[in-house]
Scaffold this motif. Structure first.
Motif, PDB file in Angstrom:
ATOM      1  N   SER A   1      47.146  29.599 -84.574  1.00 22.93           N
ATOM      2  CA  SER A   1      46.382  30.711 -85.254  1.00 22.93           C
ATOM      3  C   SER A   1      46.361  32.026 -84.769  1.00 22.93           C
ATOM      4  N   ASN A   2      46.053  31.993 -83.435  1.00 24.46           N
ATOM      5  CA  ASN A   2      46.082  33.317 -82.611  1.00 24.46           C
ATOM      6  C   ASN A   2      47.128  33.956 -82.456  1.00 24.46           C
ATOM      7  N   LEU A   3      48.405  33.050 -82.180  1.00 23.35           N
ATOM      8  CA  LEU A   3      49.873  33.524 -82.351  1.00 23.35           C
ATOM      9  C   LEU A   3      50.388  34.137 -83.543  1.00 23.35           C
ATOM     10  N   LEU A   4      49.779  33.618 -84.587  1.00 27.15           N
ATOM     11  CA  LEU A   4      50.123  34.225 -86.043  1.00 27.15           C
ATOM     12  C   LEU A   4      49.355  35.319 -86.248  1.00 27.15           C
ATOM     13  N   THR A   5      48.026  35.474 -85.923  1.00 26.17           N
ATOM     14  CA  THR A   5      47.375  36.746 -86.124  1.00 26.17           C
ATOM     15  C   THR A   5      47.839  37.700 -85.162  1.00 26.17           C
ATOM     16  N   ASN A   6      48.264  37.613 -84.050  1.00 29.14           N
ATOM     17  CA  ASN A   6      48.900  38.733 -83.243  1.00 29.14           C
ATOM     18  C   ASN A   6      50.193  39.220 -83.902  1.00 29.14           C
ATOM     19  N   ALA A   7      51.027  38.210 -84.133  1.00 28.15           N
ATOM     20  CA  ALA A   7      52.028  38.406 -85.021  1.00 28.15           C
ATOM     21  C   ALA A   7      52.136  39.363 -86.322  1.00 28.15           C
ATOM     22  N   ILE A   8      50.862  39.058 -87.119  1.00 32.92           N
ATOM     23  CA  ILE A   8      50.577  40.039 -88.229  1.00 32.92           C
ATOM     24  C   ILE A   8      50.019  41.261 -87.549  1.00 32.92           C
ATOM     25  N   ARG A   9      49.111  41.437 -86.688  1.00 38.76           N
ATOM     26  CA  ARG A   9      48.445  42.550 -86.474  1.00 38.76           C
ATOM     27  C   ARG A   9      49.175  43.508 -85.703  1.00 38.76           C
ATOM     28  N   TYR A  10      49.867  43.228 -84.661  1.00 44.63           N
ATOM     29  CA  TYR A  10      50.810  43.997 -84.071  1.00 44.63           C
ATOM     30  C   TYR A  10      52.204  44.211 -84.708  1.00 44.63           C
ATOM     31  N   ASN A  11      52.329  44.720 -85.977  1.00 48.76           N
ATOM     32  CA  ASN A  11      53.434  44.582 -86.624  1.00 48.76           C
ATOM     33  C   ASN A  11      53.140  46.116 -87.512  1.00 48.76           C
ATOM     34  N   GLU A  12      54.151  47.024 -87.274  1.00 49.16           N
ATOM     35  CA  GLU A  12      54.268  48.196 -87.961  1.00 49.16           C
ATOM     36  C   GLU A  12      55.096  48.062 -89.428  1.00 49.16           C
ATOM     37  N   ARG A  13      55.638  46.924 -89.538  1.00 49.22           N
ATOM     38  CA  ARG A  13      56.394  46.999 -90.834  1.00 49.22           C
ATOM     39  C   ARG A  13      55.963  45.928 -91.667  1.00 49.22           C
ATOM     40  N   SER A  14      56.941  45.005 -92.610  1.00 52.03           N
ATOM     41  CA  SER A  14      56.387  44.049 -93.339  1.00 52.03           C
ATOM     42  C   SER A  14      56.585  42.742 -92.318  1.00 52.03           C
ATOM     43  N   PRO A  15      55.337  42.163 -92.028  1.00 59.89           N
ATOM     44  CA  PRO A  15      55.459  40.976 -91.087  1.00 59.89           C
ATOM     45  C   PRO A  15      56.521  40.037 -91.362  1.00 59.89           C
ATOM     46  N   HIS A  16      57.429  39.491 -90.822  1.00 55.95           N
ATOM     47  CA  HIS A  16      58.207  38.118 -90.939  1.00 55.95           C
ATOM     48  C   HIS A  16      58.078  37.344 -89.840  1.00 55.95           C
ATOM     49  N   ILE A  17      57.669  36.221 -89.956  1.00 59.19           N
ATOM     50  CA  ILE A  17      57.347  35.176 -89.117  1.00 59.19           C
ATOM     51  C   ILE A  17      58.201  34.095 -89.081  1.00 59.19           C
ATOM     52  N   LYS A  18      58.650  33.357 -87.950  1.00 63.71           N
ATOM     53  CA  LYS A  18      59.532  32.336 -87.999  1.00 63.71           C
ATOM     54  C   LYS A  18      58.796  31.100 -86.953  1.00 63.71           C
ATOM     55  N   ILE A  19      58.421  29.903 -87.504  1.00 63.46           N
ATOM     56  CA  ILE A  19      57.975  29.032 -86.779  1.00 63.46           C
ATOM     57  C   ILE A  19      58.998  27.883 -86.448  1.00 63.46           C
ATOM     58  N   SER A  20      59.525  27.338 -85.474  1.00 65.96           N
ATOM     59  CA  SER A  20      60.126  26.312 -85.088  1.00 65.96           C
ATOM     60  C   SER A  20      59.828  25.262 -84.115  1.00 65.96           C
ATOM     61  N   ALA A  21      60.416  24.139 -84.142  1.00 68.80           N
ATOM     62  CA  ALA A  21      60.023  23.169 -82.973  1.00 68.80           C
ATOM     63  C   ALA A  21      61.240  22.506 -82.611  1.00 68.80           C
ATOM     64  N   THR A  22      61.291  22.204 -81.248  1.00 66.53           N
ATOM     65  CA  THR A  22      62.372  21.076 -80.667  1.00 66.53           C
ATOM     66  C   THR A  22      61.615  20.290 -79.937  1.00 66.53           C
ATOM     67  N   SER A  23      62.348  19.265 -79.365  1.00 62.62           N
ATOM     68  CA  SER A  23      61.709  18.420 -78.421  1.00 62.62           C
ATOM     69  C   SER A  23      62.698  18.078 -77.176  1.00 62.62           C
ATOM     70  N   ASP A  24      62.324  17.410 -76.148  1.00 60.44           N
ATOM     71  CA  ASP A  24      63.006  16.797 -75.193  1.00 60.44           C
ATOM     72  C   ASP A  24      62.580  15.672 -74.693  1.00 60.44           C
ATOM     73  N   ASP A  25      62.696  15.018 -73.510  1.00 60.65           N
ATOM     74  CA  ASP A  25      62.241  14.059 -73.082  1.00 60.65           C
ATOM     75  C   ASP A  25      60.695  13.758 -72.818  1.00 60.65           C
ATOM     76  N   LYS A  26      60.084  14.922 -72.413  1.00 57.84           N
ATOM     77  CA  LYS A  26      58.862  14.942 -72.043  1.00 57.84           C
ATOM     78  C   LYS A  26      57.876  15.850 -73.181  1.00 57.84           C
ATOM     79  N   TYR A  27      58.579  17.000 -73.849  1.00 55.65           N
ATOM     80  CA  TYR A  27      57.633  17.915 -74.492  1.00 55.65           C
ATOM     81  C   TYR A  27      58.530  18.304 -75.789  1.00 55.65           C
ATOM     82  N   ILE A  28      57.112  18.694 -76.532  1.00 58.28           N
ATOM     83  CA  ILE A  28      57.289  19.379 -77.906  1.00 58.28           C
ATOM     84  C   ILE A  28      57.511  20.782 -77.813  1.00 58.28           C
TER      85      ILE A  28
END
Length: 628
Positions: A517-544
């Motif tokens: 939520s904090n990352l999304l809020t910052n992405a919207i707040r610190y934007n001088e044009r129409s905010p466009h946010i993309k969220i993606s996820a990948t995995s490896d042997d230990k982490y997401i």
């Protein structure tokens, strides 16, 4: 004539000498005679000569015999010495020869006695010289042994080894074996320690204790002292000692005490110097000592780093050179400060410029005094107070930020309440509800600020609590998007490509949702044009790995290393659309660190940023959850 014997000389003397007057008289008589002739003269001379020879022969023969006897006696006296008593001369020998023989015998006896006395004296002198030479040789060897003690020593081989070497040389000179025993306070520093033998030998060193110890008289013990301090003993066992040996051991023990005391003092000074040097080198402050010639006599590594000068070239630099190097990195106003610091003692503050960064320095200039408060130089301590300056600035910014962040909602709440409470106006229910809704939102804002403060305090104390469980990454992302205020996210386009098939993560879904939520809020707040946010996820042997990419204003690369610091707000040079405490990303990092994960950022100013959160995967084990 030179080769004639004494007999011939005497015969000639007795024969020829009387001829002269006879020939003279005969010649006168013949010349006066009327019947003078050459034949008469010749005949007269021959007769006179024959008569004279006959008269001289017999006395010369007697004297020659007497002299021969005297010579034989003299040779016998010379060869046999005092064993020859008297000499027998003929009756016709003159008395003078008897006196001469007697006096010669007396003289020869005295000479012989004097010769014997001289030989005896010479033998005594040779013996004395030999004894004296041996004594001087022994003394020279002892002095050479003692010279090793009084000669200034180097750290190696050390005082104890030098003393042992002296004792070994003394054994070669005198045949007396001497052992060195050091007391416990110094044995570990200077030599070995043989406790049993030491106690047995030293226990009888005191006359009062000798009678109590059965082996006391087997040892000669000489204490090694310097002043009132005993450092050890020299011990001789079962060996007779001469007075000279005792005196030498006393001298040796005195010199050994002095050398041990000096070495202990030297090592103590070296240790103190090493400790002091280590302390000075370990300090974060740059330290410089200037002598009366205004040259550097000491500078630690921090000072060499401050001047960007090799350490081995610091000594001998002038004070003027140091201040000139520092002045070249200062502003015009700070140059006046550093100029004053060169002339007066005191504390001064200024900023050193290193390209785009600055280092705040506090300089302490003070006199260095020695004994009797005599000034020996000048001390300079260059302390880096950049962190202190940043903390002070942070405090000021914090007060300003808190005042601003709390003032806005409080002012809004106060204005709304005063409006509703006005008695001179009547408000319809819809307006009152709108006012109360605004008050509720402002209270939520204040509560959010308080929660941020509580979270950062828990993170500092490492007391943040986590309710871990296996949770889908897509669920965490969807919940974070759904909790965004509708009026705040109404103009933003948020796309999530996080697949539900990804492995579970092991964490606190509420706290992880708070991070996103904090990352999304910052992405919207610190934007001088129409905010466009993309969220993606990948995995490896230990982490997401969950990434949040935006098209906002971005972050300059000089600020990327500090965005996760608390109270740090990026200065974009533009008026910020909304306020911020500078705690959001610090809280995010604290939460992710508590999950044994990591958070990173990639950004390009004017293009956007990508924040990536890495969270450990869930691994089940017999129905239990464990963190990997």
């Amino acid at each position: 004539m030179k080769n004639l014997s004494i007999k011939a000389h005497l015969w000639i003397a007795f024969a020829v000498i009387p001829i002269i007057p006879v020939v003279f008289l005969s010649t006168l008589l013949i010349l006066q005679s009327p019947e003078f002739s050459l034949q008469s003269v010749t005949l007269s001379v021959v007769i006179t000569l024959v008569f004279t020879l006959l008269l001289g022969y017999f006395p010369a023969k007697r004297i020659n015999i007497t002299i021969k006897i005297l010579l034989e006696y003299i040779q016998e006296v010379i060869s046999k010495g005092n064993e020859v008593k008297t000499v027998s001369f003929p009756r016709f020998a003159p008395r003078e020869f008897h006196f001469m023989a007697e006096h010669f015998f007396i003289m020869a006896k005295k000479i012989k006695d004097s010769q014997q006395a001289l030989l005896k004296l010479n033998a005594e002198l040779e013996q004395r010289v030999e004894e004296r030479t041996e004594s001087l040789s022994r003394t020279n060897q002892e002095l050479a042994i003692l010279n090793q003690l009084i000669t200034p020593t180097t750290p190696y081989p050390g005082g104890a080894n030098i003393i042992r070497e002296c004792l070994r040389q003394f054994f070669e000179v005198s045949g007396v074996a001497v052992k060195l025993y050091l007391t416990k306070p110094v044995f570990s520093l200077l030599g070995s320690y043989e406790e049993a033998a030491y106690e047995e030998a030293v226990s009888g060193s005191d006359d009062r204790d000798r009678a109590k110890h059965k082996n006391a008289y087997r040892y000669y013990v000489q204490a090694i002292r310097a002043g009132n301090t005993t450092f050890g003993h020299l011990v001789v066992s079962n060996s007779p000692l001469s007075e000279a040996d005792r005196q030498f051991l006393q001298t040796l023990s005195h010199s050994a005490g002095i050398i041990i005391q000096q070495e202990m003092l030297s090592q103590t000074l070296q240790q103190n110097h090493a400790v002091l040097k280590a302390v000075l080198e370990s300090m974060y402050d740059a330290i410089t000592l200037i002598d009366k010639k205004r040259e550097v006599v000491y500078a630690n590594g921090r000072m060499a780093k401050l001047l960007d000068t090799p350490r081995d070239k610091m000594r001998g630099l002038s004070e003027e050179h140091i201040f000139d190097v520092i002045s070249g990195r200062l502003s015009d106003s700070d140059r006046q400060i550093i100029k004053q610091a060169r002339q007066e003692y005191g504390i001064y503050r200024f900023k050193i410029n290193y390209g785009d960064t600055q280092q705040h320095i506090m300089l302490s200039a003070f006199p260095v005094t020695g004994d009797e408060h005599h000034t020996i130089g000048k001390g300079l301590v260059w302390r880096d107070i950049t962190k202190e300056y940043e903390v002070d600035k942070l405090k000021s910014d914090l007060i300003s930020m808190v005042s601003h962040e709390f003032k806005t909602p409080i002012t809004s709440i106060k204005g709304s309440v005063e409006t509703i409470l006005r008695v001179d106006a009547e408000w319809d229910e819809e307006f009152k509800r709108e006012m109360l809704t605004g008050i509720h939102e402002d209270i939520d804002r204040i509560q959010e600020l308080v929660n941020d403060w509580l979270d950062i305090s828990r993170i500092d104390a490492k007391a943040i609590s986590l309710d871990r469980e296996p949770v889908r990454p897509s669920t965490v992302v969807d919940n974070a998007i759904r909790k965004l205020p509708k009026h705040f996210a109404s103009g933003a386009k948020i796309e999530s490509t996080v697949a539900e098939s990804l492995p579970f993560i092991y964490g606190d879904r509420v706290r992880l949702g708070q991070v996103l939520s904090n990352l999304l809020t910052n992405a919207i707040r610190y934007n001088e044009r129409s905010p466009h946010i993309k969220i993606s996820a990948t995995s490896d042997d230990k982490y997401i790995h969950i990434s949040v990419a935006d098209n906002g204003i971005g972050i300059n690369e000089t600020h990327l290393g500090k965005v996760f610091d608390r109270f740090y707000c990026v200065d974009t040079g533009r008026e910020r659309p909304s306020g911020g405490t500078g705690l959001g990303l610090a809280i995010c990092k604290g939460i992710i660190d508590a999950h044994s994960g990591s958070i990173s950022v990639e950004s390009c100013e004017g293009t956007g940023s990508i924040f990536t959160v890495s969270i450990p995967k869930y691994r089940g084990n017999g129905g239990k959850y464990e963190k990997k």
